[in-house]
Scaffold this active site. Structure first.
Site, PDB file in Angstrom:
ATOM      1  N   GLY A 208     -59.082  25.582 -36.213  1.00  0.00           N
ATOM      2  CA  GLY A 208     -58.998  26.817 -36.994  1.00  0.00           C
ATOM      3  C   GLY A 208     -58.311  27.914 -36.224  1.00  0.00           C
ATOM      4  O   GLY A 208     -57.708  27.677 -35.186  1.00  0.00           O
ATOM      5  N   ASN A 209     -58.376  29.112 -36.751  1.00  0.00           N
ATOM      6  CA  ASN A 209     -57.781  30.257 -36.049  1.00  0.00           C
ATOM      7  C   ASN A 209     -58.673  31.478 -36.211  1.00  0.00           C
ATOM      8  O   ASN A 209     -59.673  31.434 -36.926  1.00  0.00           O
ATOM      9  CB  ASN A 209     -56.362  30.515 -36.552  1.00  0.00           C
ATOM     10  CG  ASN A 209     -56.338  30.827 -38.033  1.00  0.00           C
ATOM     11  OD1 ASN A 209     -56.799  31.871 -38.466  1.00  0.00           O
ATOM     12  ND2 ASN A 209     -55.812  29.895 -38.829  1.00  0.00           N
ATOM     13  N   ARG A 210     -58.294  32.570 -35.556  1.00  0.00           N
ATOM     14  CA  ARG A 210     -59.170  33.740 -35.480  1.00  0.00           C
ATOM     15  C   ARG A 210     -58.960  34.751 -36.601  1.00  0.00           C
ATOM     16  O   ARG A 210     -59.501  35.847 -36.550  1.00  0.00           O
ATOM     17  CB  ARG A 210     -58.942  34.466 -34.150  1.00  0.00           C
ATOM     18  CG  ARG A 210     -59.409  33.703 -32.954  1.00  0.00           C
ATOM     19  CD  ARG A 210     -59.258  34.584 -31.718  1.00  0.00           C
ATOM     20  NE  ARG A 210     -59.335  33.794 -30.516  1.00  0.00           N
ATOM     21  CZ  ARG A 210     -60.467  33.351 -29.981  1.00  0.00           C
ATOM     22  NH1 ARG A 210     -61.610  33.649 -30.575  1.00  0.00           N
ATOM     23  NH2 ARG A 210     -60.452  32.637 -28.893  1.00  0.00           N
TER      24      ARG A 210
END
Ligand code: C5P
Length: 401
Positions: A208-210
């Protein structure tokens, strides 16, 4: 400076109690609020509550304090009128220009922006009479917030709930800040993607990412306040409240996001891709949790490419004249990389921000340059994500015209 004058119209629905919270937010943020309930609203919340919370007199009819000509003055002096909840009856009276109580008189004399937050049972909302009244009010420039879906008065659920008072407050704040009586996105359908995709490896793990989704939510909220019908395709944004009047479609992966965006974009005037979409996903998905094996190195993760949704919808526009906006986070050579990306993606506008030095992910602020396919370059100084959102809609609105 004088406090902005807000008229809070309250009509007779069970959601009237939620208007107390809206009133509180308005007064606490420095607005002078005059509450104008309908007679039936007082069956739900009494005049004493409205008067005590607003610090102003409360009446429902035009016959109190006649020497002050309240049926004209209150509307004339208002900077914003917000009706929450707006019942089917109040919408009908407003649409037909009736003036049989203080609230409808106020609506006829007001020359400021007007916001309606309808709340009623699903059947009443969906009835052609109500839908036509809503269309009339919108055509005349009012912002009519779509009701939320959820629990209604009793055990039944459906569309018709009053949106969260905090979110109605946000719409009021944006509408007041713009101060225009003719919302420029009225009648438009816009699609915004927000958040970050999660690409599963197994039932418990993902890549995932932030991305927090805050910029996309700011875009959705501001578009609704400018009169648009908004579909917000939200990737993993749990914790962020649904913006008032916005149709939220939750998704998880890039493939799901693509499907939701393509569906919503079919009749959209504009699509803004603010979501951080993973370029790659694990090539295989393990149906059971991946286990470590004693004495063995872990298996490498093999990646597969995700579809580039922005490039796809830009190349194959669902409608002629549809405006498409992308976002790009760059760490170096921001403008040159942005220009190249704009060309590669084929969108109309690309919002480029430099990440690293100042935090963008999860913060309330943003700083960017908006590049146009026509060669334009609009810098947006460091400030709230809403300010950047307003600039994006200004540019979209210009192109839609
Ligand atoms: O190529 P890059 O990921 O930097 O591009 C960012 C822009 O492209 C964003 O607007 C994002 O929503 C969109 N995007 C997309 N599909 C992908 C990757 C990014 O639509 N697979």
């Amino acid at each position: 400076m004088d406090k902005p004058k807000v008229v809070l119209g309250v009509s007779g629905g069970i959601a009237a109690y939620k208007a107390c919270e809206l009133l509180r937010r308005l007064t606490e943020s420095g607005h002078d609020v005059r509450v104008v309930p309908t007679a039936s609203a007082l069956h739900f919340v009494g005049a004493a509550t409205w008067s005590a919370l607003s610090g102003n007199p409360v009446s429902t009819e035009v016959w109190d304090d006649v020497h002050e000509v309240p049926h004209v003055r209150i509307g004339q002096q208002a900077d914003l009128v917000v009706v929450a909840p707006a019942t089917a009856d109040t919408l009908a009276r407003a649409a037909h220009g009736l003036a049989d109580d203080l609230l409808t008189n106020t609506l006829l004399t007001a020359r400021c922006p007007v916001v309606f937050a309808p709340a009623m049972h699903t059947e009443m909302w969906e009835h052609p009479a109500t839908q036509e009244n809503v269309a009339t009010l919108r055509r005349r420039g009012a912002v009519v917030i779509e009701p939320a879906v959820g629990r209604l008065t009793g055990v039944d659920t459906g569309k018709g709930r009053l949106p969260d008072p905090g979110e109605i407050f946000e719409v009021c704040r944006r509408v007041l800040a713009r101060g225009v009586t003719e919302p420029d996105l009225k009648g438009r359908h816009v699609v915004v993607s927000a958040g970050g995709t999660r690409e599963p490896l197994d039932p418990v793990r993902f890549l995932g990412n932030r991305s927090s989704g805050k910029q996309g939510y700011a875009l959705a909220r501001t578009a609704a306040a400018r009169g648009a019908r908004v579909t917000l395709v939200a990737a993993n944004t749990t914790g962020l409240p649904d913006p008032a009047g916005v149709d939220v479609v939750p998704v998880g992966t890039a493939v799901q996001l693509r499907e939701a965006v393509l569906k919503a974009a079919a009749d959209a005037d504009a699509v803004v891709m603010a979501a951080a979409v993973a370029d790659f996903r694990p090539a295989t998905y393990a149906a059971g949790k991946i286990k470590k094996k004693d004495g063995q190195d872990p298996d490498p993760i093999v990646l597969a490419r995700n579809p580039d949704i922005l490039a796809e919808i830009s190349a194959d526009r669902a409608r002629p004249g549809q405006v498409i906006v992308g976002f790009a986070a760059e760490t170096d050579d921001v403008l040159a990389n942005g220009r190249r990306k704009l060309e590669r993606k084929g969108c109309d506008l690309l919002v480029v921000n430099e990440v690293g030095e100042r935090k963008t992910f999860g913060s309330e602020e943003n700083e960017a340059v908006v590049l146009g396919a026509d060669g334009t370059e609009i810098p947006v100084p460091y400030g709230p994500k809403e300010a950047l959102a307003e600039t994006v809609w200004d540019l979209v609105s210009e192109r839609l015209r």
